[in-house]
Design an enzyme around this catalytic site. Structure first.
Site, PDB file in Angstrom:
ATOM      1  N   SER A 120       0.518  -1.121  -0.068  1.00 15.07           N
ATOM      2  CA  SER A 120       0.160  -0.006   0.337  1.00 15.07           C
ATOM      3  C   SER A 120       0.967   1.298   0.038  1.00 15.07           C
ATOM      4  O   SER A 120       1.541   1.460  -1.032  1.00 15.07           O
ATOM      5  CB  SER A 120      -0.804  -0.391   0.955  1.00 15.07           C
ATOM      6  OG  SER A 120      -2.260   1.089   0.588  1.00 15.07           O
ATOM      7  N   ASP A 144      -0.720  -4.665  -3.510  1.00 19.97           N
ATOM      8  CA  ASP A 144      -1.709  -4.217  -3.555  1.00 19.97           C
ATOM      9  C   ASP A 144      -1.805  -3.008  -3.591  1.00 19.97           C
ATOM     10  O   ASP A 144      -2.880  -2.499  -2.815  1.00 19.97           O
ATOM     11  CB  ASP A 144      -2.885  -4.602  -2.482  1.00 19.97           C
ATOM     12  CG  ASP A 144      -4.106  -5.447  -3.140  1.00 19.97           C
ATOM     13  OD1 ASP A 144      -4.737  -5.449  -4.409  1.00 19.97           O
ATOM     14  OD2 ASP A 144      -4.840  -4.573  -1.729  1.00 19.97           O
ATOM     15  N   HIS A 283      -6.231  -6.232   1.210  1.00 12.43           N
ATOM     16  CA  HIS A 283      -4.587  -6.007   0.552  1.00 12.43           C
ATOM     17  C   HIS A 283      -3.797  -5.901   1.739  1.00 12.43           C
ATOM     18  O   HIS A 283      -2.885  -5.738   0.836  1.00 12.43           O
ATOM     19  CB  HIS A 283      -6.070  -4.241   1.039  1.00 12.43           C
ATOM     20  CG  HIS A 283      -5.376  -3.360   0.829  1.00 12.43           C
ATOM     21  ND1 HIS A 283      -4.451  -2.880  -0.263  1.00 12.43           N
ATOM     22  CD2 HIS A 283      -5.071  -2.498   2.461  1.00 12.43           C
ATOM     23  CE1 HIS A 283      -3.590  -2.144   0.198  1.00 12.43           C
ATOM     24  NE2 HIS A 283      -4.380  -1.420   1.287  1.00 12.43           N
TER      25      HIS A 283
END
Length: 305
Positions: A120, A144, A283
């Site tokens: 992220s 992700d 995620h």
């Protein structure tokens, strides 16, 4: 026998569950020229070849299970404003700003190019590091996230989670709130996450270690829900950083995460030499598919031999 209530108290059970040896783990702290400090976890005693960067609102311990599954010397860095790294007075947590602290840490704690893995916000930060200092990065694994998606607004449940007070009477109060809103897994898993992402102040109150909770609460108080979940992350520089990366690049797309198939296709079009791997995970891939992610990272290390 004394009960281990340190930040490493959960590791023996995690290692046992994975069926792997428990490595030596230590907390590192590096003073920075501006008076702040950056902190990290070091797994193993040999020179690290892998460095892990977490996402917004998390900390280095989110990588614990993945690090144990890897079984290799590595660093897991707390980004500025997270974990045991200092908060920034200017609240600038954009990837290029965060990258400066990561570069300082790599210069201090590593002796060779790293397989740099960022999830992220950590993925965009990793791209900024690789673009600015190619000598520090042997391969980049972006988990992700792409510069083409905006995760700053966050889901409504996350906004509600950060609404209200910024300190609490106990960690149990936070665990209850997290579970009521559907965060975490089992209660023991949620207790671990809360313990490792909070601290007890001198007055006995409990607060989040990351600065984002304080900023999110302030945004909600100002009736600005669009920025309530986290400060805006400057994605527009991300594509430029990725285009400048000389090392091999891999995108990990979580099937139940933030990066859609269309996002991954855009990534592939912009970086035709990059590899895209899809994993069955949420995620936070490092928490929901740690073995698969560890195997992918290990293959990147092997490829760089």
């Amino acid at each position: 026998m004394a009960i281990d209530s340190s930040e490493f108290s959960y590791l023996p059970a995690q290692a046992d569950a994975l069926g792997v040896p428990l490595p030596t783990v230590q907390r590192l702290t590096l003073p920075l020229p501006d008076g702040r400090s950056v902190s990290a976890l070091r797994f193993g005693t040999d020179a690290p070849r892998i460095t892990l960067l977490h996402g917004a609102g998390l900390n280095a311990h989110t990588w614990d299970t993945t690090a144990l599954a890897l079984g290799q010397p590595l660093l897991a860095i707390d980004l500025a404003g997270h974990g045991d790294s200092a908060w920034r007075d200017d609240a600038d947590y954009s990837p290029r700003t965060l990258a400066a602290d990561v570069v300082a840490a790599l210069d201090a704690w590593t002796s060779g190019p790293q397989v740099l893995v960022g999830q992220s916000l950590g993925g965009l930060t990793g791209a900024a590091v690789a673009a600015a200092r190619p000598d520090l990065v042997a391969a980049l694994v972006v988990v992700d996230i792409t510069p083409g998606i905006d995760v700053s607004a966050g889901p409504a449940a996350l906004r509600e989670f950060y609404a209200g007070p910024t300190d609490f009477a106990s960690r149990a109060e936070l665990v209850d709130k997290a579970m009521a809103l559907g965060f975490g897994g089992t209660r023991p898993e949620t207790e671990r996450g809360v313990f490792l992402n909070t601290r007890v102040r001198a007055d006995g109150r409990v607060e989040w270690k990351h600065h984002f909770a304080r900023l999110a609460a302030a945004a909600l108080a100002a009736h600005d829900p669009g920025t309530a979940a986290a400060p805006s992350v400057l994605h527009e520089t991300g594509w430029d950083d990725l285009a400048a990366v000389a090392a091999p690049v891999t995108l990990v797309r979580a099937e139940r995460g933030f990066v859609s198939a269309a996002d991954a296709e855009q990534f592939q079009q912009r970086l035709p030499d990059a590899r895209v791997v899809v994993l069955d995970a949420t995620h936070n891939v490092q928490e929901t598919a740690p073995r698969d992610l560890a195997a992918l990272v290990a293959s990147a290390v092997t490829a760089g031999i």
